[in-house]
Design a protein around this motif. Sequence first.
Motif, PDB file in Angstrom:
ATOM      1  N   SER A  16    -105.588 -22.247 -29.628  1.00 22.74           N
ATOM      2  CA  SER A  16    -105.297 -21.999 -28.215  1.00 22.74           C
ATOM      3  C   SER A  16    -104.258 -22.930 -27.579  1.00 22.74           C
ATOM      4  O   SER A  16    -103.604 -22.523 -26.626  1.00 22.74           O
ATOM      5  CB  SER A  16    -106.588 -22.030 -27.409  1.00 22.74           C
ATOM      6  N   TRP A  29    -116.811 -10.199 -35.668  1.00 18.14           N
ATOM      7  CA  TRP A  29    -116.243 -10.526 -34.356  1.00 18.14           C
ATOM      8  C   TRP A  29    -116.482 -11.991 -34.022  1.00 18.14           C
ATOM      9  O   TRP A  29    -115.639 -12.634 -33.414  1.00 18.14           O
ATOM     10  CB  TRP A  29    -116.838  -9.620 -33.276  1.00 18.14           C
ATOM     11  N   ARG A  30    -117.640 -12.473 -34.459  1.00 23.15           N
ATOM     12  CA  ARG A  30    -117.955 -13.876 -34.209  1.00 23.15           C
ATOM     13  C   ARG A  30    -116.904 -14.775 -34.864  1.00 23.15           C
ATOM     14  O   ARG A  30    -116.362 -15.688 -34.240  1.00 23.15           O
ATOM     15  CB  ARG A  30    -119.352 -14.158 -34.774  1.00 23.15           C
ATOM     16  N   GLU A  31    -116.586 -14.469 -36.152  1.00 24.96           N
ATOM     17  CA  GLU A  31    -115.577 -15.260 -36.859  1.00 24.96           C
ATOM     18  C   GLU A  31    -114.225 -15.173 -36.164  1.00 24.96           C
ATOM     19  O   GLU A  31    -113.466 -16.142 -36.099  1.00 24.96           O
ATOM     20  CB  GLU A  31    -115.453 -14.781 -38.307  1.00 24.96           C
ATOM     21  N   ARG A  32    -113.946 -13.981 -35.692  1.00 30.55           N
ATOM     22  CA  ARG A  32    -112.662 -13.795 -35.019  1.00 30.55           C
ATOM     23  C   ARG A  32    -112.566 -14.688 -33.786  1.00 30.55           C
ATOM     24  O   ARG A  32    -111.571 -15.383 -33.582  1.00 30.55           O
ATOM     25  CB  ARG A  32    -112.496 -12.333 -34.609  1.00 30.55           C
ATOM     26  N   PHE A  33    -113.597 -14.655 -32.960  1.00 36.84           N
ATOM     27  CA  PHE A  33    -113.521 -15.436 -31.727  1.00 36.84           C
ATOM     28  C   PHE A  33    -113.553 -16.933 -32.013  1.00 36.84           C
ATOM     29  O   PHE A  33    -112.939 -17.719 -31.300  1.00 36.84           O
ATOM     30  CB  PHE A  33    -114.624 -15.003 -30.758  1.00 36.84           C
ATOM     31  N   GLU A  34    -114.272 -17.285 -33.099  1.00 33.68           N
ATOM     32  CA  GLU A  34    -114.310 -18.716 -33.445  1.00 33.68           C
ATOM     33  C   GLU A  34    -112.933 -19.250 -33.834  1.00 33.68           C
ATOM     34  O   GLU A  34    -112.668 -20.442 -33.712  1.00 33.68           O
ATOM     35  CB  GLU A  34    -115.282 -18.940 -34.611  1.00 33.68           C
ATOM     36  N   SER A  35    -112.074 -18.351 -34.332  1.00 38.97           N
ATOM     37  CA  SER A  35    -110.758 -18.811 -34.786  1.00 38.97           C
ATOM     38  C   SER A  35    -109.821 -19.078 -33.616  1.00 38.97           C
ATOM     39  O   SER A  35    -108.760 -19.667 -33.791  1.00 38.97           O
ATOM     40  CB  SER A  35    -110.126 -17.755 -35.703  1.00 38.97           C
ATOM     41  N   PRO A  50    -110.192 -20.844 -30.491  1.00 35.61           N
ATOM     42  CA  PRO A  50    -110.003 -22.158 -29.829  1.00 35.61           C
ATOM     43  C   PRO A  50    -109.037 -23.111 -30.541  1.00 35.61           C
ATOM     44  O   PRO A  50    -108.200 -23.710 -29.857  1.00 35.61           O
ATOM     45  CB  PRO A  50    -111.425 -22.724 -29.770  1.00 35.61           C
ATOM     46  N   GLU A  98    -104.878 -18.845 -39.482  1.00 33.97           N
ATOM     47  CA  GLU A  98    -106.267 -18.438 -39.653  1.00 33.97           C
ATOM     48  C   GLU A  98    -106.657 -17.388 -38.599  1.00 33.97           C
ATOM     49  O   GLU A  98    -107.260 -16.367 -38.908  1.00 33.97           O
ATOM     50  CB  GLU A  98    -107.181 -19.676 -39.553  1.00 33.97           C
ATOM     51  N   ALA A  99    -106.262 -17.638 -37.366  1.00 32.39           N
ATOM     52  CA  ALA A  99    -106.613 -16.712 -36.286  1.00 32.39           C
ATOM     53  C   ALA A  99    -105.953 -15.353 -36.506  1.00 32.39           C
ATOM     54  O   ALA A  99    -106.595 -14.305 -36.392  1.00 32.39           O
ATOM     55  CB  ALA A  99    -106.205 -17.295 -34.938  1.00 32.39           C
ATOM     56  N   ARG A 119    -107.729 -13.401 -39.250  1.00 33.15           N
ATOM     57  CA  ARG A 119    -109.010 -12.793 -38.895  1.00 33.15           C
ATOM     58  C   ARG A 119    -108.830 -11.592 -37.974  1.00 33.15           C
ATOM     59  O   ARG A 119    -109.634 -10.673 -37.978  1.00 33.15           O
ATOM     60  CB  ARG A 119    -109.918 -13.832 -38.237  1.00 33.15           C
TER      61      ARG A 119
END
Lengths: 466, 316, 213
Positions: free
Chosen positions: A238, A227-233, A235, A99-100, A103
Amino acid sequence: MEPIEIGLWVSGGMLVFVILGMRVAFAAAMAGFVGLVWLRWNGFDYDPDRFWKAVEISVKIAGLTPHSKVSAQVLSLIPVFIMIGYLAYYAKLTTALFEACKRWFAWVPGGLAVSTVFATAGFAAVSGASVATAAVFARIAIPEMLKIGYNKQFAAGVVAAGGTLASLIPPSAILVIYAIIVEQDVGKLLLAGFIPGMFSAIVYAGMIIGIAMVWKTVGPPVTGFTWRERFESLPPASPIVLVVVIIIFFVYNPFGDAWGTPTEGGAVGAFIVFLMALYKGMRWAQLKEALLETAKLTVMIFTIIWGVLIYVRFLGFAELPDAFADWITSLEMAPIVILICILLAYAVLGMFMDAIGMLLLTLPVVYPAVMALNGGEMVAAADSAFGMSGPMCAIWFGILVVKMAEFCLITPPIGLNCFVVAGVRDDLTVQDVFKGVTPFFIADGVTIALLVAFPGIVLWLPSLAG
Amino acid sequence: TEWNVSVWGKRRAFTEHVEKLAELVSEKTGGEFTMNVSYGGLSKNRENLDGISIGAFEMAQFCAGYHADKNRVVTVLELPFLGVENLEQERAVSKAVYSHPAAAEEMAQWNAKLLMTSPMPQYNLVGTGEPRMTLEDMKGMRVRATGGLGKAFEAVGAVPTSVTATEAYQAMESGVVDTVAFAQHAHLSFGTINQADWWTANLNPGTVNCPVVVNIDAYESLSDAEREALDSSIEESLDHYLANYGELLERWDAVLEEKGVKKVEIAPEVLEEFRAAAAAPARDAWIADMEAQGLPGQELYDLVVKTLADTKAGGS
Amino acid sequence: MAGSAAVLEDSSLLSKLDRMLLPIERFCALLSGLAIFSLMFLAAYSVTGRKFFGSPMMGYVDYIEAAMPIIAIMGVSYVQRDGTHIRMDMLVSALKGRMLWFFELVSVLLILILIVALTYGAWEHFDRSFDCARPLCSRDSSIDVGIPIWPSKLVVPVAFGVLVLRLLLQTWGYGRALILGLENPVAVPLNLTIAEQAMIEAKSLEGLTDGTD
Ligand code: NA
Ligand code: NA
């Protein structure tokens, strides 16, 4: 009869039994055992009365080998690396990773395919086995690619090829096995796999982008992620980064005060993935299943290891590796030409054999020959044939043969990764996958040629580690 | 006759007496009796005694500390702080113990006969950071030292840490250990000297004892001429070994200088303190353990002490 | 690669014995898995101890080495039962009927002879390290903390002993198939094509993921 002749007869006999379908581990152990008896009886001038004495000594030599050879601390890396892969399913790291990558990377031409390559490379950082990686991503990535109109053969090829990255990017069971057979530093070999692994991934990605730009229909880009979706993916994926950082810090800490040995790094990485899996809902039933699967794969690998080492024990008595090395160094050819011939021979052999079995069976003879070709185990870079010191040559050759072994996972007729991908997807035949993977083995050919031509790609990182 | 000889690693100072023995024996018998020295091809080092026992090969080298329970008698030579200062003395005490009936008897259980030792220098420490000059400094020091040596350091509050020899360099680099106890050649070949800031010149905490043994049946089936050639070559091989190792030790100071490693001399009163804390309890425990198992522990220990005193009096 | 195959069952004595041996084999394999699992804790414990409390675990290497035979060998029979030990099956996959059973029978018989020999050799190796006239029966001890090695050496002949039973059953199974000319014999791993193998492998992974999704 000369010991070397016995060595050749027994090795030939072993190959016949392997071709006839005997389990590789037992064929090798049997060859070793028969060879030990033959050598000793030969030493007794074929005196019939002393035949049973020869058998008795050989039984005892062969019988102590399994315990002797598996009780080494460094071998504990293999089961731990395998276990990390299984635990990672339960930690749901694979889907999070895909998913990450989607995105972040899917906006380029061939976007989802590129994302898949990077996701498999990321998963490679926790998984030590190629086939498992291919199987997982066949389930996750192929449906998404088909949904937006990818060519299905191409989609399957991406996954089959991406799976092979798991054996170069550390942790890697096969690199550990190589290190153990040739008695080189495991940490340095694992470290050495990192850049060639990433390099392979980038070559794959570059080729996908190229293909997608030429044939617009192959893989349309996917855009529209904020960008929000990208950063949400990030964590959920990680923990992979955490595990990678830990293993790197154990193996080689760029800031000086590193934390421990590679063995410990692998185990601590596994522990973190285990906690993650617990958090994601893994319970005893699943854990038990994962442990049994890990045990099964582990035992399968170790059986080949001790089986082949009985054969290697016999080779030691027969002095065959020395003889082969002498022969190779006496050839009137440029060393680099001989090396390329050896690599090509692996490509052919690998079409028909399992990667681990192939390495274990051939390395005891081939490795000393390659080292001799370079000028010896302890040769200085200045005096060597390949322009690198003995220990560096051991690392370089290791990465080359492991890359060859991985290459063989996607070549017909027995490219195991391709069979696995076809097996997971009902809508794909093996022929489809082989067709789709063709560009990737061209890419692999390019990668291997570059690794041969520019050893620095392999050796830069381990040379930093001193 | 052709013998297979199982040693391990690579050809180095530690195996020179075996190579020399093979050379001499072949010379003296006009090529009738040859030895085929194999570096790890025939067995793992910790299974060399098993290999001798089953007749897999005729001659082998091993170290007593690898498996104390296989060779309890010989471990007397690995007790900490025996006071051995050089290779000549190590050679003399080993020879005395090897000639003791208890040693011969225990080895005979493995179908093995003790031929000669591989005299090893004392396992002095290399370390990182500030030199550890006092027992106080050694508290909490993480040291790579195995077996009895590890216990000796433990007795003064140091922490023996398990890492394999091949991982020692990395363990030092990564700070897993602060110090590593090895003989000089091992500090060189495992690269620990490259990480070191200092080396203790006179700590002399003890060493490992690594005998060369032969299979008794093989030894007895030699022809008289062959056996004579073998027996008469032992002292000569050891002379060669010592001369060769001597050269390495001479280069040692130059190596220290080149690598910028400080040579540390521990004060005599600190050494005395260390000995009292570590050596006496280890010795007493060893003797009690051996006597409980019906072995002449006290006698063996006294033999070592006496031989050492005699050797020192004799000027070695 | 692990290519587990199907083992058929019916009400015959052979199949009953096969199913009686299976739980023992599965237990051995689970021991192997648990030993792997404990490796992880051992390392985590050792690292934390050293890193945060300055007290590394004594004998860490010795304990791992002692556990390795359990990890590496204990499950050997479980893996043989369903034919997971790798082989090149280009040739056998082209064979059918009696010809196939003949090849399999010869192969299993040779393995049986080999393993019987290795069991004896491994037992001898154990026996050399075992002497109950001594403390802890130990005649061979580990390098660092001096723990006895015989328990770890005993693992090998025990695991091989179970494998001998398994190979006897498979010899019976293939022999029966050869004599009776069976098509789908019980108690032996049925030879699958590579594609079928891959299918089963994929199924096993599906099984893995199903539990969590
Ligand atoms: Na990997
Ligand atoms: Na292939």
